[in-house]
Design an enzyme around this catalytic site. Structure first.
Site, PDB file in Angstrom:
ATOM      1  N   PHE A 112      36.457  38.446  35.181  1.00 17.88           N
ATOM      2  CA  PHE A 112      36.990  38.112  36.499  1.00 17.88           C
ATOM      3  C   PHE A 112      37.722  36.775  36.509  1.00 17.88           C
ATOM      4  O   PHE A 112      38.551  36.527  37.398  1.00 17.88           O
ATOM      5  CB  PHE A 112      35.862  38.109  37.539  1.00 17.88           C
ATOM      6  CG  PHE A 112      35.027  36.863  37.583  1.00 17.88           C
ATOM      7  CD1 PHE A 112      35.325  35.828  38.466  1.00 17.88           C
ATOM      8  CD2 PHE A 112      33.930  36.710  36.744  1.00 17.88           C
ATOM      9  CE1 PHE A 112      34.553  34.681  38.506  1.00 17.88           C
ATOM     10  CE2 PHE A 112      33.153  35.571  36.789  1.00 17.88           C
ATOM     11  CZ  PHE A 112      33.468  34.543  37.673  1.00 17.88           C
ATOM     12  N   LYS A 113      37.463  35.922  35.539  1.00 24.51           N
ATOM     13  CA  LYS A 113      38.127  34.618  35.503  1.00 24.51           C
ATOM     14  C   LYS A 113      39.649  34.754  35.392  1.00 24.51           C
ATOM     15  O   LYS A 113      40.393  33.853  35.803  1.00 24.51           O
ATOM     16  CB  LYS A 113      37.602  33.782  34.334  1.00 24.51           C
ATOM     17  CG  LYS A 113      36.085  33.594  34.298  1.00 24.51           C
ATOM     18  CD  LYS A 113      35.585  32.739  35.426  1.00 24.51           C
ATOM     19  CE  LYS A 113      34.072  32.619  35.441  1.00 24.51           C
ATOM     20  NZ  LYS A 113      33.527  31.754  34.422  1.00 24.51           N
ATOM     21  N   ASP A 114      40.123  35.885  34.847  1.00 31.04           N
ATOM     22  CA  ASP A 114      41.567  36.093  34.730  1.00 31.04           C
ATOM     23  C   ASP A 114      42.255  36.102  36.092  1.00 31.04           C
ATOM     24  O   ASP A 114      43.423  35.734  36.207  1.00 31.04           O
ATOM     25  CB  ASP A 114      41.866  37.432  34.036  1.00 31.04           C
ATOM     26  CG  ASP A 114      41.520  37.431  32.564  1.00 31.04           C
ATOM     27  OD1 ASP A 114      41.739  36.402  31.900  1.00 31.04           O
ATOM     28  OD2 ASP A 114      41.017  38.466  32.070  1.00 31.04           O
TER      29      ASP A 114
END
Length: 471
Positions: A112-114
């Site tokens: 999810f950091k993307d």
């Protein structure tokens, strides 16, 4: 829009100033002076927008020092089907009655950091280009932040990345994603310690204002407001997909260690998004769960920080928690400073259990929490695979367990997916006896040559390394 420090620094800054800065000069975190309010008419207008256009609408409420056309182009360039694998960007699916999974792991590094890092990379390159400047990004990662930042910043003009990580504490896949990168502007630093040591180093360097200014130090950790702001968007996107109208409430469950992901939900709710509950899911490192149950925030030492099968949450000092506490205490900067600088710095904890404001964490701000163990994760992974033919990673499993403990009739519960299972293959094999699928582009990644340096848990050693590579 102007931004203030949670610890009371008198200066007010604009977005592009704090974009490149990270921590405020007094060690506080930046927040907007107010949360823009979104009414039902605005929700109706946003409901059917493509994700990139929704991102522009949300971001433009907070960013007024980038021309609208440029900001719209940055969003359009960031959120594409080519980068995120689907035109929906964050597709939602109903797992069982009332429980939904919002897919946030379709980006370049499968986490999810993307969602925020891809935007941050483009914002950095844009603003540095406007200023004809360079930036040295210093970060700390417990797993996914590092690879997401490095993939977003690799090859970006004017940006170097110095990413610290706890030596040997990430999964083999996570390590390989980062350490196999050979780009000259990417520097991996394995620290002899735990994630909190890495995070402390980033804060110590950021608080050395002379060094920070001389070597143009910025940050991509979620202490950077721009990154947290990008995450606000997918709360709106999840809400729109789970509901047919703007009169319905939903709840979100968020696996959380550093409080950044769920803090974005707090911001969305504060803007007026109809969110009933924000459920914080933790693992055995349950500092946040302890606070929301008892009112006591007690950080752990490195020796007391457990090494778990959901390693991205092996954190005992939740950096973004200060942002929420600032709002909880009525935006009282002097009290926030006392809690985080004096009480926490001196005793390692603070206690709001007898203060009437503690009850507002649940009653006014909608927070709840739960804790998972390794056995819980294995059971949830097995159950989800057996009943729904769906494979989830260890952190998402923590989220599913917590979600089921806080379900309410008629209120959709959206679990934010954290990463693809391949990033934590060892635990998936333990749970199911088989290796999860991996995208073809990551075949054999663990065998690639590595580019990483080991350093002690010492800010001066990291500063010396930065100096050597900025010459």
């Amino acid at each position: 829009m102007r931004y203030l420090s949670t610890r009371g620094h008198p200066e007010r800054r604009r977005f592009c100033e704090i974009l490149l800065e990270g921590l405020a000069p007094d060690g506080g975190l930046y927040l907007p002076e107010r949360y823009p309010q979104v009414d039902a008419a605005t929700l109706g207008r946003w409901r059917d927008l493509p994700y990139a256009e929704l991102a522009f609408e949300v971001l433009s409420l907070y960013i007024d020092d980038i021309p609208s056309a440029d900001l719209k182009a940055i969003c359009a360039r960031t959120y594409t089907a080519e980068i995120f694998g689907t035109p929906d960007i964050v597709p939602l699916r109903e797992l069982e009655d009332g429980v939904y999974l919002e897919a946030l792991s379709n980006g370049p590094t499968l986490a999810f950091k993307d969602m925020a890092m891809q935007l941050l990379g483009n914002l950095f390159e844009y603003e540095l280009g406007r200023r004809s400047e360079e930036l040295n990004v210093l970060g700390a990662t417990s797993g996914d932040t590092g690879s997401a930042a490095e993939y977003a910043m690799r090859g970006k003009k004017g940006v170097r990345v110095f990413m610290t990580s706890p030596d040997g504490r990430m999964s083999p896949f996570q390590q390989a994603q980062m350490f196999s990168l050979q780009d000259p502007n990417i520097h991996n630093i394995a620290i002899a310690g735990v994630f909190d040591d890495c995070q402390d180093i980033v804060k110590a360097v950021s608080n050395d204002l002379d060094f920070k200014r001389k070597y143009r130090i910025g940050t991509v950790n979620s202490i950077n407001w721009a990154r947290l702001l990008a995450q606000v968007v997918y709360y709106f996107a999840g809400y729109f997909q789970a509901t047919g109208g703007n009169d319905k409430q939903v709840s979100f469950t968020v696996p959380s260690g550093n409080f950044g992901n769920v803090c974005a939900g707090h911001v969305a709710r504060s803007m007026g998004l109809p969110v009933r509950k924000l459920v914080v899911a933790t693992n055995e490192n349950d500092v946040l769960d302890e606070f929301f149950r008892t009112g006591i925030y007690r950080v752990r030492s490195a020796a007391d920080t457990h090494e778990t099968s959901s390693p991205s949450m092996d954190i005992s000092k939740a950096s973004n928690f200060e942002r929420f506490v600032f709002d909880l205490v009525g935006r009282d900067a002097s009290r926030t400073r006392r809690l985080f600088e004096e009480d926490l710095g001196t005793t390692g904890h603070f206690d709001l259990s007898t203060d009437p404001i503690f009850s507002e964490a649940a009653s006014r701000f909608g927070f709840a929490s739960s804790r998972s163990t390794h056995a819980d994760r294995l059971a949830t992974i097995r159950d989800t695979d057996k009943r729904f033919a769906t494979l989830v990673d260890t952190h998402t499993a923590d989220g599913l367990k917590a979600a089921r403990e806080h379900l309410e009739p008629g209120v959709p519960m959206i679990v934010l997916e954290t990463a693809l299972p391949i990033k934590f293959a060892e635990t998936i094999v333990e749970a199911l006896g088989r290796v999860p699928d991996r995208p073809a582009r990551f075949e054999g990644i663990e065998a690639l040559p590595r580019r990483v340096v080991q350093l002690p848990a010492d800010a001066e050693a990291v500063k010396a390394y930065i100096v050597r590579h900025c010459a």
